[in-house]
Design a protein around this motif. Structure first.
Motif, PDB file in Angstrom:
ATOM      1  N   GLY A 169      96.555  61.761 -25.929  1.00 23.26           N
ATOM      2  CA  GLY A 169      96.073  62.844 -25.100  1.00 23.26           C
ATOM      3  C   GLY A 169      97.164  63.819 -24.691  1.00 23.26           C
ATOM      4  N   SER A 170      96.785  64.756 -23.822  1.00 21.22           N
ATOM      5  CA  SER A 170      97.692  65.826 -23.393  1.00 21.22           C
ATOM      6  C   SER A 170      97.664  65.984 -21.884  1.00 21.22           C
ATOM      7  N   LEU A 171      98.779  66.439 -21.355  1.00 18.19           N
ATOM      8  CA  LEU A 171      98.890  66.830 -19.952  1.00 18.19           C
ATOM      9  C   LEU A 171      99.802  68.045 -19.874  1.00 18.19           C
ATOM     10  N   ARG A 172      99.619  68.824 -18.825  1.00 20.89           N
ATOM     11  CA  ARG A 172     100.494  69.964 -18.579  1.00 20.89           C
ATOM     12  C   ARG A 172     101.043  69.867 -17.167  1.00 20.89           C
ATOM     13  N   LEU A 173     102.352  69.804 -17.068  1.00 25.90           N
ATOM     14  CA  LEU A 173     103.021  69.754 -15.776  1.00 25.90           C
ATOM     15  C   LEU A 173     103.470  71.160 -15.373  1.00 25.90           C
ATOM     16  N   SER A 174     103.449  71.402 -14.082  1.00 29.65           N
ATOM     17  CA  SER A 174     103.945  72.665 -13.531  1.00 29.65           C
ATOM     18  C   SER A 174     104.908  72.368 -12.393  1.00 29.65           C
ATOM     19  N   ASN A 192     109.408  83.573 -15.234  1.00 33.67           N
ATOM     20  CA  ASN A 192     110.491  83.957 -14.332  1.00 33.67           C
ATOM     21  C   ASN A 192     109.971  84.684 -13.094  1.00 33.67           C
ATOM     22  N   ALA A 193     108.934  85.469 -13.260  1.00 31.04           N
ATOM     23  CA  ALA A 193     108.390  86.208 -12.121  1.00 31.04           C
ATOM     24  C   ALA A 193     107.838  85.268 -11.054  1.00 31.04           C
ATOM     25  N   LYS A 194     107.360  84.105 -11.485  1.00 27.22           N
ATOM     26  CA  LYS A 194     106.774  83.135 -10.558  1.00 27.22           C
ATOM     27  C   LYS A 194     107.730  81.986 -10.249  1.00 27.22           C
ATOM     28  N   ASN A 195     108.936  82.011 -10.834  1.00 24.07           N
ATOM     29  CA  ASN A 195     109.882  80.893 -10.654  1.00 24.07           C
ATOM     30  C   ASN A 195     109.209  79.554 -10.949  1.00 24.07           C
ATOM     31  N   THR A 196     108.503  79.532 -12.040  1.00 20.66           N
ATOM     32  CA  THR A 196     107.725  78.341 -12.402  1.00 20.66           C
ATOM     33  C   THR A 196     108.078  77.885 -13.805  1.00 20.66           C
ATOM     34  N   VAL A 197     108.175  76.577 -13.959  1.00 15.17           N
ATOM     35  CA  VAL A 197     108.423  75.975 -15.263  1.00 15.17           C
ATOM     36  C   VAL A 197     107.249  75.064 -15.605  1.00 15.17           C
ATOM     37  N   TYR A 198     106.925  75.013 -16.873  1.00 20.78           N
ATOM     38  CA  TYR A 198     105.795  74.217 -17.356  1.00 20.78           C
ATOM     39  C   TYR A 198     106.288  73.241 -18.422  1.00 20.78           C
TER      40      TYR A 198
END
Length: 115
Positions: free
Chosen positions: A16-21, A73-79
């Motif tokens: 399966g799959s998951l997406r982390l933020s 970068n605009a949201k300072n978020t990594v996935y």
């Protein structure tokens, strides 16, 4: 005070799959490197993937071809998009972010892959 807030962990079957933020708030300085690490029970924390502000990436051999790291970068978020998950991927996943002066860790999110 910089805070990193992670989300997206959970229980998934093998294959399966998951997406982390992971979203950062409160940093006065630009975030140069964003990364994901993981720690399985009884093991040391290990690097999973990193991404620089310019977009260059680095992956652990064990996840190459299955995981993809990206950033906004605009949201300072990594996935971290995790596909073809294996039971060996079971761990607590931590995000880490570096400025020119220091680094910050998230609180961790549990990923459990059942066989």
């Amino acid at each position: 005070q910089v805070q990193l807030v992670e989300s997206g962990g959970g229980l998934v079957q093998a294959g399966g799959s998951l997406r982390l933020s992971c979203a950062a708030s409160g940093s006065r300085f630009s975030i140069k490197i964003m990364g994901w690490y993981r720690q399985a029970p009884g093991k040391q924390r290990e690097l999973v993937a990193t991404i620089r502000s310019g977009g260059s990436t680095n992956y652990a051999d064990s996840v190459k071809g299955r995981f993809t790291i990206s950033r906004d970068n605009a949201k300072n978020t990594v996935y971290l998009q995790m596909n073809s998950l294996k039971p060996d991927d079971t761990a607590v996943y931590y995000c880490r972010m570096y400025t020119d002066y220091t680094d910050y860790w998230g609180q961790g999110t549990q990923v459990t892959v059942s066989s």
